[in-house]
Design a protein around this motif. Sequence first.
Motif, PDB file in Angstrom:
ATOM      1  N   GLN A  54       0.811  -1.215   0.000  1.00 19.23           N
ATOM      2  CA  GLN A  54       0.000   0.000   0.000  1.00 19.23           C
ATOM      3  C   GLN A  54       0.846   1.267   0.000  1.00 19.23           C
ATOM      4  OE1 GLN A  54      -2.758  -0.550   3.303  1.00 19.23           O
ATOM      5  NE2 GLN A  54      -4.189  -1.668   1.998  1.00 19.23           N
ATOM      6  N   ASN A  55       2.156   1.097   0.036  1.00 20.01           N
ATOM      7  CA  ASN A  55       3.052   2.251   0.002  1.00 20.01           C
ATOM      8  C   ASN A  55       3.934   2.283  -1.233  1.00 20.01           C
ATOM      9  OD1 ASN A  55       3.080   4.129   2.542  1.00 20.01           O
ATOM     10  ND2 ASN A  55       2.643   2.057   3.309  1.00 20.01           N
ATOM     11  N   THR A  56       3.475   1.636  -2.300  1.00 21.08           N
ATOM     12  CA  THR A  56       4.176   1.728  -3.576  1.00 21.08           C
ATOM     13  C   THR A  56       3.158   1.779  -4.705  1.00 21.08           C
ATOM     14  OG1 THR A  56       5.784   0.687  -5.071  1.00 21.08           O
ATOM     15  CG2 THR A  56       4.411  -0.789  -3.768  1.00 21.08           C
ATOM     16  N   LYS A  57       3.517   2.469  -5.767  1.00 19.50           N
ATOM     17  CA  LYS A  57       2.669   2.532  -6.951  1.00 19.50           C
ATOM     18  C   LYS A  57       2.902   1.348  -7.880  1.00 19.50           C
ATOM     19  CE  LYS A  57       2.720   7.606  -6.971  1.00 19.50           C
ATOM     20  NZ  LYS A  57       3.145   8.820  -7.732  1.00 19.50           N
ATOM     21  N   LEU A  58       3.994   0.628  -7.645  1.00 17.68           N
ATOM     22  CA  LEU A  58       4.351  -0.465  -8.538  1.00 17.68           C
ATOM     23  C   LEU A  58       3.541  -1.725  -8.247  1.00 17.68           C
ATOM     24  CD1 LEU A  58       8.246  -0.147  -8.635  1.00 17.68           C
ATOM     25  CD2 LEU A  58       6.607   0.579 -10.381  1.00 17.68           C
ATOM     26  N   PRO A  59       3.293  -2.552  -9.267  1.00 17.29           N
ATOM     27  CA  PRO A  59       2.675  -3.858  -9.029  1.00 17.29           C
ATOM     28  C   PRO A  59       3.638  -4.743  -8.247  1.00 17.29           C
ATOM     29  CG  PRO A  59       3.384  -3.672 -11.310  1.00 17.29           C
ATOM     30  CD  PRO A  59       3.563  -2.317 -10.701  1.00 17.29           C
ATOM     31  N   VAL A  60       3.094  -5.636  -7.427  1.00 11.24           N
ATOM     32  CA  VAL A  60       3.911  -6.446  -6.518  1.00 11.24           C
ATOM     33  C   VAL A  60       3.614  -7.936  -6.693  1.00 11.24           C
ATOM     34  CG1 VAL A  60       4.529  -6.896  -4.117  1.00 11.24           C
ATOM     35  CG2 VAL A  60       3.953  -4.561  -4.837  1.00 11.24           C
ATOM     36  N   ILE A  61       4.693  -8.709  -6.717  1.00 11.68           N
ATOM     37  CA  ILE A  61       4.627 -10.174  -6.702  1.00 11.68           C
ATOM     38  C   ILE A  61       5.004 -10.601  -5.290  1.00 11.68           C
ATOM     39  CG2 ILE A  61       5.593 -12.296  -7.675  1.00 11.68           C
ATOM     40  CD1 ILE A  61       6.557 -10.197 -10.014  1.00 11.68           C
TER      41      ILE A  61
ATOM     42  N   ALA B  25      -5.088  -9.789  -1.477  1.00 10.13           N
ATOM     43  CA  ALA B  25      -5.481  -9.389  -2.827  1.00 10.13           C
ATOM     44  C   ALA B  25      -6.651  -8.409  -2.792  1.00 10.13           C
ATOM     45  CB  ALA B  25      -5.843 -10.620  -3.655  1.00 10.13           C
ATOM     46  N   ASP B  26      -7.584  -8.628  -1.876  1.00  8.83           N
ATOM     47  CA  ASP B  26      -8.735  -7.734  -1.744  1.00  8.83           C
ATOM     48  C   ASP B  26      -8.308  -6.342  -1.267  1.00  8.83           C
ATOM     49  OD1 ASP B  26     -10.417  -9.777  -2.514  1.00  8.83           O
ATOM     50  OD2 ASP B  26     -11.018 -10.316  -0.467  1.00  8.83           O
ATOM     51  N   ALA B  27      -7.282  -6.305  -0.420  1.00  4.20           N
ATOM     52  CA  ALA B  27      -6.846  -5.038   0.175  1.00  4.20           C
ATOM     53  C   ALA B  27      -5.866  -4.272  -0.705  1.00  4.20           C
ATOM     54  CB  ALA B  27      -6.205  -5.298   1.539  1.00  4.20           C
ATOM     55  N   CYS B  28      -5.217  -4.976  -1.638  1.00  2.95           N
ATOM     56  CA  CYS B  28      -4.139  -4.352  -2.415  1.00  2.95           C
ATOM     57  C   CYS B  28      -4.319  -4.618  -3.914  1.00  2.95           C
ATOM     58  CB  CYS B  28      -2.778  -4.899  -1.963  1.00  2.95           C
ATOM     59  SG  CYS B  28      -2.453  -4.711  -0.193  1.00  2.95           S
ATOM     60  N   PRO B  29      -4.900  -3.676  -4.644  1.00  2.00           N
ATOM     61  CA  PRO B  29      -5.102  -3.857  -6.085  1.00  2.00           C
ATOM     62  C   PRO B  29      -3.806  -4.066  -6.867  1.00  2.00           C
ATOM     63  CG  PRO B  29      -6.399  -2.014  -5.265  1.00  2.00           C
ATOM     64  CD  PRO B  29      -5.475  -2.413  -4.154  1.00  2.00           C
ATOM     65  N   ASN B  30      -2.680  -3.572  -6.317  1.00  3.44           N
ATOM     66  CA  ASN B  30      -1.402  -3.729  -7.023  1.00  3.44           C
ATOM     67  C   ASN B  30      -0.704  -5.050  -6.716  1.00  3.44           C
ATOM     68  OD1 ASN B  30      -0.895  -2.841  -4.374  1.00  3.44           O
ATOM     69  ND2 ASN B  30       1.055  -1.904  -4.948  1.00  3.44           N
ATOM     70  N   PHE B  31      -1.340  -5.921  -5.946  1.00  5.51           N
ATOM     71  CA  PHE B  31      -0.850  -7.276  -5.716  1.00  5.51           C
ATOM     72  C   PHE B  31      -1.278  -8.100  -6.932  1.00  5.51           C
ATOM     73  CE2 PHE B  31      -1.712 -11.277  -2.876  1.00  5.51           C
ATOM     74  CZ  PHE B  31      -0.610 -11.924  -3.412  1.00  5.51           C
ATOM     75  N   ILE B  32      -0.304  -8.419  -7.813  1.00  4.86           N
ATOM     76  CA  ILE B  32      -0.663  -9.015  -9.101  1.00  4.86           C
ATOM     77  C   ILE B  32      -0.282 -10.487  -9.253  1.00  4.86           C
ATOM     78  CG2 ILE B  32      -0.537  -6.799 -10.296  1.00  4.86           C
ATOM     79  CD1 ILE B  32       2.178  -7.881 -11.509  1.00  4.86           C
ATOM     80  N   ALA B  33       0.666 -10.975  -8.441  1.00  2.39           N
ATOM     81  CA  ALA B  33       1.143 -12.338  -8.670  1.00  2.39           C
ATOM     82  C   ALA B  33       1.668 -12.966  -7.387  1.00  2.39           C
ATOM     83  CB  ALA B  33       2.233 -12.351  -9.745  1.00  2.39           C
ATOM     84  N   LEU B  34       1.591 -14.285  -7.360  1.00  4.08           N
ATOM     85  CA  LEU B  34       2.096 -15.069  -6.233  1.00  4.08           C
ATOM     86  C   LEU B  34       3.201 -15.981  -6.742  1.00  4.08           C
ATOM     87  CD1 LEU B  34       1.546 -15.867  -3.178  1.00  4.08           C
ATOM     88  CD2 LEU B  34       0.310 -17.830  -4.137  1.00  4.08           C
ATOM     89  N   LYS B  35       4.364 -15.869  -6.131  1.00  3.41           N
ATOM     90  CA  LYS B  35       5.477 -16.762  -6.454  1.00  3.41           C
ATOM     91  C   LYS B  35       5.560 -17.823  -5.369  1.00  3.41           C
ATOM     92  CE  LYS B  35      10.406 -16.973  -7.464  1.00  3.41           C
ATOM     93  NZ  LYS B  35      11.726 -16.392  -7.198  1.00  3.41           N
ATOM     94  N   ASP B  36       5.377 -19.065  -5.757  1.00  2.00           N
ATOM     95  CA  ASP B  36       5.370 -20.160  -4.790  1.00  2.00           C
ATOM     96  C   ASP B  36       6.774 -20.650  -4.504  1.00  2.00           C
ATOM     97  OD1 ASP B  36       4.362 -22.450  -3.220  1.00  2.00           O
ATOM     98  OD2 ASP B  36       5.170 -23.591  -4.921  1.00  2.00           O
TER      99      ASP B  36
END
Length: 306
Positions: free
Chosen positions: A133-140, A158-169
Amino acid sequence: MGSYTRIENALRDGLLSFPVTDMDENGQFNAKTFTDRLESFVSYGVSSVFVAGGTGEFFSLSREEYKQIVEITAKTINGRIPTVSSVGRSIPEAIEFAKMAEVAGIDALLLMPPYLTECAKSGVMEYAKAIMQNTKLPVIYYNRANGILSAEQIQKLADACPNFIALKDGTGNMEEINTTIKTIGDRLVYIGGVPTAEIISEAYLSIGVNTYSSAVFNFVPKLAVHFYKSLRAGDKEKVNLIIKEFFIPFIQLRSKRQGYAVSLIKAGTTLIGESAGNVRFPLEMPSEDEVAELQRIIDKAEELIN
């Protein structure tokens, strides 16, 4: 969300490359060879490049080194493919590093697990949320080590952060990652991220994880690309052969000591004449006998391509 389309597409399909961080003979960051490495990576047609990651010894880098790395990466790649850099450590440091990446022109961030020995999962979720929530960049988000979140927690994030775009397992727990995928669906992109992820790439692919991070690309790029293309083409015979003849011996060597998932990669770069220097402590370089074994494995890679 439209601005994230390019990076999401790159993460969904294509080989993800994770360059080592180059050091000189004195153990200092080597900007020249790092720049050359980035150019080499792009020439092989990778879909994106992740700098200062686990293979890039993120936790061993200084603030100034990180700044140089993201600036060099953005300038060198120059928009040809998406670029990703890591953030993590404390929340203030993560936000500061994210800002450096943003200013440099990096396209997305890989959020590493916190480095605490133990912490509550609810705290990890709040940690991740505060950074996202403190960056404009998309986050994995890198789901690994002491930063592993459940499907329910990932959904909340994911619900709280629209810029959360991917999950790395980074767990290799197919039951849990499949549960997460079936729960959250295409809201996120899913990436394989266990050390030497090629070894379970078939299992990943079967549940919709189309790509993974390739560390061995640093010293056997042709084999890494050949394996990925064979995997996606459904060439089971070729996939099985490469796993048997290359990846299993490599994993057996990697398993001899903790940290070799990075140390052997750096040793491999030296063996192919593209040295990235040594790892920094607490990691250690392999012994002479282990380096000789790695050379035999590299020789086998050449046979498998030809």
